[in-house]
Design an enzyme around this catalytic site. Sequence first.
Site, PDB file in Angstrom:
ATOM      1  N   GLU A 184      -0.008  -0.875   5.747  1.00 50.49           N
ATOM      2  CA  GLU A 184       0.989  -0.397   6.691  1.00 50.49           C
ATOM      3  C   GLU A 184       0.860   1.103   6.861  1.00 50.49           C
ATOM      4  O   GLU A 184       1.098   1.644   7.936  1.00 50.49           O
ATOM      5  CB  GLU A 184       2.401  -0.752   6.205  1.00 50.49           C
ATOM      6  N   ASP A 227       0.838  -1.190   0.000  1.00 55.30           N
ATOM      7  CA  ASP A 227       0.000   0.000   0.000  1.00 55.30           C
ATOM      8  C   ASP A 227       0.877   1.246   0.000  1.00 55.30           C
ATOM      9  O   ASP A 227       2.027   1.230   0.444  1.00 55.30           O
ATOM     10  CB  ASP A 227      -0.958   0.009   1.189  1.00 55.30           C
TER      11      ASP A 227
END
Length: 380
Positions: free
Chosen positions: A140, A81
């Site tokens: 994250e 991400d």
Amino acid sequence: MTDASTCETATDLAERLIACPSVTPAQGLVFDELEAMLVPLGFEIDRFVRGEAPDGPVENMLAVRPGPAGSRHFAFAGHLDVVPPGEGWTSAPFAPERRGDLLYGRGAVDMKGSIASMVAALGQVPADAGTISFIITGDEEGPAVYGTRALIDRMRERDLAPDLCLVGEPTSVNRLGDMVKIGRRGSVNIWLEVEGVQGHVAYPHNADNPIPRLVAMLAELDALVLDEGTDWFQASNLEITDLEVGNPAHNVIPALAKARISIRFNDMHTGAELGAKVSEIAARHGGRAIPVISGESFLTPPGAFSAMITEAIRAETGIEPELSTSGGTSDARFLKDVCPVIEFGLCNATMHKRDEAVAMADLEALARIYARVAQAALRS
């Protein structure tokens, strides 16, 4: 989606990952692309989704290339991400572009570039050297509730614990290899509230203003000296990050005043201990504290693992890296409960910025460093 090829460079692989939009929480296409890279290399892929709104759903991947029975197990860890790209890019953030010596695109540094270098490194690590795994999350950069923590649960369900783990966060500062993170400070955010009694400012005896009590509380908290630091950690710090009354009327004493503080702490403290300390101070001023611990501090003491990474960096770059615990938190704060963990990756100057970019030579050098580390870890 294309098949992985042994002739693809780390830069080629990074382009493929960057081209998949994956603003946190990442799902789908970017995981498809990584899977397409790993399957031809002998990896068994376990993809799963965890959680519900507001902190989910989150996709995760646990990929394993099994080694001989009884062999050591080395893990690469990271996240697919990325933060939102924002406006003002010179080129489209998810259309990777090579300009000069640099590759541009969101995630080039943080941290699709590192993951690409991890994949490229595998060509230099024989399959019979030992077990290698990829611990990859799609969250994250966001709440990180159903990301690496869910992966750790999955690993425990499968009785799959690495001997050592390298997280590919961008730790380098001025040159690739100048800094390696062997620990991180912990983080706790604490919401503070003081209740009063609303009333007219001309009749204060009929009201109870919570603001002076909140201000006094914050003054005491701001004056705290938590510690002076340790051999490996800088001093813990407490910062006031928000102050809210939300009173639209100039002639009304408000009924509630709020604030928020953030504490980054070293291994002299725990999140629970600091939350209790702040709660005690808040209570003395007629308020309450609501702590939320993001992660505890940890240290992987200098030793064989850090020596492997230092030697690999030295061999490829000629640099002697600094071992550090500086900076913010990462998912290493969760993985340290599984096995010794160290972070090392690309230069962090452009992470989270517009026109994020990585030197293509660094991607290739990082792949060679990662290969050296993996080989050393599996031999040890």
